[in-house]
Design a protein around this motif. Structure first.
Motif, mmCIF file in Angstrom:
data_model
loop_
_atom_site.group_PDB
_atom_site.id
_atom_site.type_symbol
_atom_site.label_atom_id
_atom_site.label_comp_id
_atom_site.label_asym_id
_atom_site.label_seq_id
_atom_site.Cartn_x
_atom_site.Cartn_y
_atom_site.Cartn_z
ATOM 1 N N PRO A 60 0.841 -1.210 0.000
ATOM 2 C CA PRO A 60 0.000 0.000 0.000
ATOM 3 C C PRO A 60 0.875 1.258 0.000
ATOM 4 N N PHE A 61 1.512 1.508 -1.117
ATOM 5 C CA PHE A 61 2.630 2.460 -1.162
ATOM 6 C C PHE A 61 2.208 3.918 -1.034
ATOM 7 N N ARG A 62 0.924 4.213 -1.078
ATOM 8 C CA ARG A 62 0.466 5.598 -0.914
ATOM 9 C C ARG A 62 -0.179 5.824 0.458
ATOM 10 N N ASN A 63 -0.015 4.862 1.355
ATOM 11 C CA ASN A 63 -0.635 4.960 2.675
ATOM 12 C C ASN A 63 0.426 5.355 3.704
ATOM 13 N N ASP A 64 0.284 6.542 4.294
ATOM 14 C CA ASP A 64 1.265 7.030 5.261
ATOM 15 C C ASP A 64 1.355 6.127 6.489
ATOM 16 N N LEU A 65 0.255 5.490 6.852
ATOM 17 C CA LEU A 65 0.254 4.611 8.022
ATOM 18 C C LEU A 65 1.174 3.409 7.814
ATOM 19 N N TYR A 66 1.307 2.979 6.585
ATOM 20 C CA TYR A 66 2.210 1.873 6.261
ATOM 21 C C TYR A 66 3.652 2.264 6.572
ATOM 22 N N TYR A 67 4.037 3.454 6.169
ATOM 23 C CA TYR A 67 5.407 3.907 6.400
ATOM 24 C C TYR A 67 5.644 4.231 7.872
ATOM 25 N N LYS A 68 4.629 4.690 8.563
ATOM 26 C CA LYS A 68 4.761 4.974 9.993
ATOM 27 C C LYS A 68 4.973 3.678 10.773
ATOM 28 N N ALA A 69 4.276 2.619 10.366
ATOM 29 C CA ALA A 69 4.387 1.334 11.062
ATOM 30 C C ALA A 69 5.683 0.607 10.735
ATOM 31 N N ARG A 70 6.275 0.954 9.594
ATOM 32 C CA ARG A 70 7.480 0.251 9.138
ATOM 33 C C ARG A 70 8.531 1.258 8.672
ATOM 34 N N PRO A 71 9.148 1.963 9.596
ATOM 35 C CA PRO A 71 10.063 3.051 9.209
ATOM 36 C C PRO A 71 11.260 2.602 8.381
ATOM 37 N N THR A 72 11.753 1.382 8.587
ATOM 38 C CA THR A 72 12.902 0.905 7.796
ATOM 39 C C THR A 72 12.535 -0.255 6.880
ATOM 40 N N LEU A 73 11.432 -0.921 7.154
ATOM 41 C CA LEU A 73 11.066 -2.114 6.382
ATOM 42 C C LEU A 73 10.122 -1.805 5.219
ATOM 43 N N ALA A 74 9.450 -0.669 5.265
ATOM 44 C CA ALA A 74 8.504 -0.322 4.207
ATOM 45 C C ALA A 74 9.217 -0.162 2.863
ATOM 46 N N LEU A 75 8.539 -0.558 1.796
ATOM 47 C CA LEU A 75 9.070 -0.426 0.444
ATOM 48 C C LEU A 75 8.516 0.842 -0.193
ATOM 49 N N ARG A 76 9.385 1.639 -0.765
ATOM 50 C CA ARG A 76 8.979 2.917 -1.345
ATOM 51 C C ARG A 76 8.958 2.841 -2.871
ATOM 52 N N GLU A 77 8.190 3.738 -3.458
ATOM 53 C CA GLU A 77 7.969 3.697 -4.903
ATOM 54 C C GLU A 77 9.283 3.768 -5.669
ATOM 55 N N GLN A 78 10.230 4.541 -5.183
ATOM 56 C CA GLN A 78 11.500 4.691 -5.888
ATOM 57 C C GLN A 78 12.375 3.447 -5.820
ATOM 58 N N SER A 79 11.961 2.460 -5.002
ATOM 59 C CA SER A 79 12.733 1.212 -4.924
ATOM 60 C C SER A 79 12.395 0.257 -6.060
ATOM 61 N N GLY A 80 11.492 0.664 -6.929
ATOM 62 C CA GLY A 80 11.145 -0.173 -8.076
ATOM 63 C C GLY A 80 9.834 -0.907 -7.938
ATOM 64 N N LEU A 81 8.937 -0.411 -7.093
ATOM 65 C CA LEU A 81 7.627 -1.038 -6.937
ATOM 66 C C LEU A 81 6.912 -1.136 -8.286
ATOM 67 N N LEU A 82 6.180 -2.207 -8.461
ATOM 68 C CA LEU A 82 5.474 -2.480 -9.717
ATOM 69 C C LEU A 82 4.007 -2.131 -9.518
ATOM 70 N N LEU A 83 3.579 -1.031 -10.100
ATOM 71 C CA LEU A 83 2.287 -0.436 -9.774
ATOM 72 C C LEU A 83 1.108 -1.265 -10.283
ATOM 73 N N LEU A 84 0.117 -1.404 -9.391
ATOM 74 C CA LEU A 84 -1.150 -2.073 -9.703
ATOM 75 C C LEU A 84 -2.259 -1.034 -9.622
ATOM 76 N N ASP A 85 -3.477 -1.473 -9.318
ATOM 77 C CA ASP A 85 -4.603 -0.567 -9.122
ATOM 78 C C ASP A 85 -4.825 -0.325 -7.634
ATOM 79 N N LYS A 86 -5.757 0.575 -7.325
ATOM 80 C CA LYS A 86 -6.197 0.849 -5.951
ATOM 81 C C LYS A 86 -5.043 1.232 -5.022
ATOM 82 N N ASP A 87 -4.089 2.010 -5.551
ATOM 83 C CA ASP A 87 -2.949 2.485 -4.767
ATOM 84 C C ASP A 87 -2.120 1.351 -4.177
ATOM 85 N N LEU A 88 -2.019 0.269 -4.896
ATOM 86 C CA LEU A 88 -1.235 -0.874 -4.479
ATOM 87 C C LEU A 88 -0.143 -1.159 -5.511
ATOM 88 N N ALA A 89 0.884 -1.877 -5.081
ATOM 89 C CA ALA A 89 1.981 -2.222 -5.981
ATOM 90 C C ALA A 89 2.556 -3.573 -5.581
#
Length: 402
Positions: A60-89
């Motif tokens: 859920p790469f556009r959800n701030d709560l995801y990054y808050k819960a996982r400050p070092t483990l979260a995957l960011r869009e610039q890491s090469g995420l492969l975009l899907l629909d519904k703000d998911l990758a």
């Protein structure tokens, strides 16, 4: 003729070969009603053992709560995420699955689970294998019960095949069960053991009891081993597969399917997803193995004209907690994503909303889709079976899923 005493001396080998549950007794196929034919369709189940982290698989790469819960483990869009629909990758390691997604051959189901989830690997896997409720204990698997019902009159043991050394509970019914094998040649070599071969040709004396069941199943297994060995030579895959054990199991599965077997259910596994420590590297490698293996498998089936008649289900026994732990990993959680692949998906793409990270249950995802309703859809709408007979009566299919 081989005596029963000789047979008992080799019972350890026989039990290893046949994987017969202890609770099985008299085989009474006549008591089972026959169900509709599956119309040439088959199901391939892929189990991800250890509890795959769904949030870093379908991100859920556009959800701030995801990054808050996982400050070092979260995957960011610039890491090469492969975009899907519904703000998911998709995880960056899953490029082959992204290609299938773009072709309409992948369905993503989010927040799949069950009420009162269990965080034990063994108990949760049993729940998924049997299709039970959290407080219900069943001795048979959901696919085994399907084989009981759909194959009541079958005289062969290859109606369900697990490409592994052991047979999962999911594939064990009260009267029928799947057949576990690494490859047809090795199975044939084992069944041609002198004592086992002779025992398989000796008729049961009474038709009652576990020993007689072993005799009957051994005869079935020996017959299936010969059939599978001969049939498997019909098709030799030319599709390049990764050099992993998982990909090899999928290649064996593809060769059996493309050889024209009438097997309805196949089962394969990929383990190692219990990522409590330093998750990112470990999970990334496993997801690449999963994605590349499935990509080659789908291509193999498609080239042989068998993809449209095949449905692939990918699941894990639970997801991980939303927040990362102090070891840069994740601990046992609850709801997770489930993947479906095939050439005739009715709902390709992301089938439902992303997990709600603002409404957690003590730090865990709340389930939105009961996994048993997915099973019911597969049984009823794909395999043409009576899901009410195989699952609990209150479990209803997801409308229009498959």
């Amino acid at each position: 003729m081989t005596s029963r005493r000789d047979f008992l001396k080799t019972s350890a080998l026989a039990s290893t070969l046949l994987f017969v549950p202890r609770f099985l007794h008299k085989l009474d196929a006549q008591s089972l009603p026959a169900l509709q034919d599956a119309g040439g369709r088959r199901l391939v189940v892929v189990q991800l053992g250890g509890g795959n982290d769904g949030l870093n698989t379908i991100v859920p790469f556009r959800n701030d709560l995801y990054y808050k819960a996982r400050p070092t483990l979260a995957l960011r869009e610039q890491s090469g995420l492969l975009l899907l629909d519904k703000d998911l990758a998709l995880n960056p390691n899953m490029t082959a699955l992204k290609g299938l997604y773009d072709q309409g051959q992948l369905t993503v189901l989010n927040s799949v689970g069950y009420p009162n989830p269990d965080r034990s690997h063994f108990r949760s896997m049993d729940i998924w294998h049997t299709g039970s409720a959290a407080d219900e204990y069943l001795a048979t698997g959901w696919l085994g019960r399907y084989l009981d019902a759909a194959c009541a009159g079958c005289t062969t043991g290859h109606t369900g095949i697990e490409v592994d050394d052991t047979l999962s509970l999911a594939m064990k019914g009260a009267h029928k069960k799947g057949l576990a094998l690494k490859n047809p040649q090795k199975l044939r070599e084992v069944t041609r053991n002198r004592v086992l071969r002779a025992a398989s040709q000796e008729p049961a004396a009474t038709g009652l009891g576990e020993l007689d069941y072993l005799y009957k199943t051994l005869a079935e297994t020996a017959s299936s081993a010969d059939y599978l060995y001969e049939k498997s030579k019909v098709y030799q895959s030319k599709q390049p597969y990764p050099n992993t054990d998982f990909a090899k199991s999928l290649r064996t599965t593809a060769e059996l399917i493309n050889s024209g077997l009438d097997t309805r259910v196949y089962y394969a596994s990929l383990s190692g997803f219990d990522t409590h420590v330093r998750q990112q590297e470990q999970q990334g490698k496993l997801l690449k193995d999963l994605s590349d293996g499935l990509g080659a498998f789908v291509q193999d089936l498609q080239q042989a004209g068998n993809l449209d008649s095949t449905l692939i289900l990918v699941f894990s026994e639970f997801g991980r907690r939303v927040g990362q732990n102090a070891s840069n990993g994740t601990d046992h959680g609850t709801a997770n994503n489930v993947l479906l692949l095939g050439g005739k998906l009715r709902q390709p793409g992301v089938a439902n909303a992303a997990p709600d990270l603002a409404d957690l249950d003590a730090g865990d995802l709340r389930y939105q889709v009961d996994f048993r309703s997915i099973y019911a859809s597969i049984l009823h709408d794909w395999l043409g079976a009576d899901n009410q007979q195989i699952l609990s009566p209150g479990v209803t299919p997801l409308v229009g899923l498959v």
